[in-house]
Design a protein around this motif. Structure first.
Motif, PDB file in Angstrom:
ATOM      1  N   MET A   1       0.846  -1.189   0.000  1.00 15.21           N
ATOM      2  CA  MET A   1       0.000   0.000   0.000  1.00 15.21           C
ATOM      3  C   MET A   1       0.886   1.244   0.000  1.00 15.21           C
ATOM      4  SD  MET A   1      -3.230   0.868   2.434  1.00 15.21           S
ATOM      5  CE  MET A   1      -2.381   0.401   3.930  1.00 15.21           C
ATOM      6  N   HIS A   2       0.525   2.232  -0.827  1.00 11.68           N
ATOM      7  CA  HIS A   2       1.310   3.451  -0.972  1.00 11.68           C
ATOM      8  C   HIS A   2       0.530   4.619  -0.372  1.00 11.68           C
ATOM      9  CE1 HIS A   2       4.141   5.919  -3.805  1.00 11.68           C
ATOM     10  NE2 HIS A   2       4.318   6.197  -2.536  1.00 11.68           N
ATOM     11  N   ILE A   3       1.126   5.290   0.604  1.00  8.60           N
ATOM     12  CA  ILE A   3       0.450   6.348   1.355  1.00  8.60           C
ATOM     13  C   ILE A   3       1.154   7.680   1.114  1.00  8.60           C
ATOM     14  CG2 ILE A   3      -0.132   7.184   3.675  1.00  8.60           C
ATOM     15  CD1 ILE A   3      -0.289   4.237   4.534  1.00  8.60           C
ATOM     16  N   ALA A   4       0.367   8.719   0.815  1.00  9.84           N
ATOM     17  CA  ALA A   4       0.907  10.070   0.679  1.00  9.84           C
ATOM     18  C   ALA A   4       0.726  10.800   2.006  1.00  9.84           C
ATOM     19  CB  ALA A   4       0.199  10.826  -0.439  1.00  9.84           C
ATOM     20  N   ALA A  23       5.111  -1.175   9.326  1.00  9.49           N
ATOM     21  CA  ALA A  23       3.842  -1.845   9.019  1.00  9.49           C
ATOM     22  C   ALA A  23       3.814  -2.400   7.598  1.00  9.49           C
ATOM     23  CB  ALA A  23       2.676  -0.874   9.217  1.00  9.49           C
ATOM     24  N   GLY A  24       4.895  -2.193   6.849  1.00 11.62           N
ATOM     25  CA  GLY A  24       4.992  -2.763   5.508  1.00 11.62           C
ATOM     26  C   GLY A  24       4.416  -1.901   4.404  1.00 11.62           C
ATOM     27  N   HIS A  25       4.263  -0.591   4.663  1.00  7.61           N
ATOM     28  CA  HIS A  25       3.669   0.297   3.666  1.00  7.61           C
ATOM     29  C   HIS A  25       4.736   1.184   3.025  1.00  7.61           C
ATOM     30  CE1 HIS A  25      -0.081  -1.101   5.154  1.00  7.61           C
ATOM     31  NE2 HIS A  25      -0.019  -0.445   6.298  1.00  7.61           N
ATOM     32  N   ARG A  26       4.528   1.498   1.751  1.00 11.62           N
ATOM     33  CA  ARG A  26       5.347   2.510   1.084  1.00 11.62           C
ATOM     34  C   ARG A  26       4.757   3.887   1.373  1.00 11.62           C
ATOM     35  NH1 ARG A  26       5.297   2.246  -4.658  1.00 11.62           N
ATOM     36  NH2 ARG A  26       3.236   1.283  -4.522  1.00 11.62           N
ATOM     37  N   GLN A  43       0.413  10.890  -9.193  1.00 12.25           N
ATOM     38  CA  GLN A  43       0.552   9.470  -8.911  1.00 12.25           C
ATOM     39  C   GLN A  43      -0.625   8.972  -8.083  1.00 12.25           C
ATOM     40  OE1 GLN A  43       4.370   8.446  -7.384  1.00 12.25           O
ATOM     41  NE2 GLN A  43       3.809   6.372  -6.799  1.00 12.25           N
ATOM     42  N   GLY A  44      -0.990   7.708  -8.289  1.00 13.26           N
ATOM     43  CA  GLY A  44      -2.079   7.122  -7.527  1.00 13.26           C
ATOM     44  C   GLY A  44      -1.613   6.661  -6.151  1.00 13.26           C
ATOM     45  N   TYR A  45      -2.412   6.942  -5.134  1.00 18.02           N
ATOM     46  CA  TYR A  45      -2.109   6.513  -3.766  1.00 18.02           C
ATOM     47  C   TYR A  45      -3.299   5.751  -3.207  1.00 18.02           C
ATOM     48  CZ  TYR A  45       1.907   9.630  -3.930  1.00 18.02           C
ATOM     49  OH  TYR A  45       3.087  10.230  -4.276  1.00 18.02           O
TER      50      TYR A  45
END
Length: 233
Positions: A1-4, A23-26, A43-45
């Motif tokens: 999961m990619h979080i901004a 927690a394993g998130h980008r 970019q999509g988040y």
């Protein structure tokens, strides 16, 4: 999961990045609003995490524009200072799906992120029944738009979700707290004026007179979308 992330404070930004990485998130971390808005447009988040002192509705409206990305609603988690109820109300009224109050606890933050992601995944699954018709209104879950007699109705992302919920629960009495829980995903003790603000905007936007629908205010209880229409197609 990619979080901004929008976090102007260097120390808290480093903590947020550490917690998300564990927690394993980008993540992509921005320190100011223009940089953040540019990132989410390019970019999509999967989720937006915002810690930014907004004193006006216009500021929140700019952030709200970012929660619709490539016609896909992105969940937004707002970080609030303690005792800032007015700011929380503004955030919830302009696109925030949940909030968390400082001082932050990493376990609670990650848990809230996962709950939001799961809730949006369920909504996406339910929305695969892409189009439903209610009298002169057509609700298109794929495009996230509502039309009235074929003409698009101008709605924010949150107003769309509120209208969709009212149509799906027409003729039912819905309390403000239930609307906050179901539409905003907030179960905490928040001033319910945010619901009243959105209902007022929705009445003006949908122009219900003559459509067979009416949003009724039930004193001290909540709202009801009263209908004399047949069930949706």
């Amino acid at each position: 999961m990619h979080i901004a992330i929008l976090e102007p404070g260097r120390v808290l930004a480093e903590s947020l990045m550490d917690w998300l990485e564990e927690a394993g998130h980008r993540y992509t971390c921005c320190s100011n609003l223009p940089e953040f808005m540019a990132c989410i447009r390019q970019q999509g988040y999967d989720l937006l995490l915002v810690d930014f002192r907004c004193q006006t509705a216009a500021c929140f409206e700019e952030i709200e524009a970012g929660v619709l990305n490539n016609d896909r609603r992105i969940p937004l988690l707002f970080i609030s200072e303690p005792d800032c109820e007015e700011e929380i109300v503004l955030a919830l009224a302009h696109g925030a799906d949940d909030y968390i109050v400082k001082p932050l606890k990493p376990e609670e933050l990650v848990s809230r992120i996962h709950v939001l992601i799961r809730r949006f995944a369920i909504v996406d699954e339910e929305s695969r029944a892409e189009v439903q018709t209610y009298g002169p209104f057509v609700v298109d879950h794929q495009q996230l738009i509502i039309t009235r007699d074929g003409e698009p109705v101008s709605l924010t992302g949150k107003d769309f979700r509120l209208a969709d919920f009212l149509f799906r629960h027409q003729n039912q009495l819905l309390s403000r707290h239930r609307l906050l829980s179901e539409v905003w995903g907030v179960n905490q003790d928040v001033n319910t004026r945010t619901v009243d603000m959105h209902i007022s905007r929705l009445r003006k936007a949908l122009m219900l007179s003559g459509t067979g629908y009416e949003i009724q205010t039930v004193h001290q209880h909540g709202y009801r979308l009263q209908s004399n229409q047949n069930p949706p197609e």
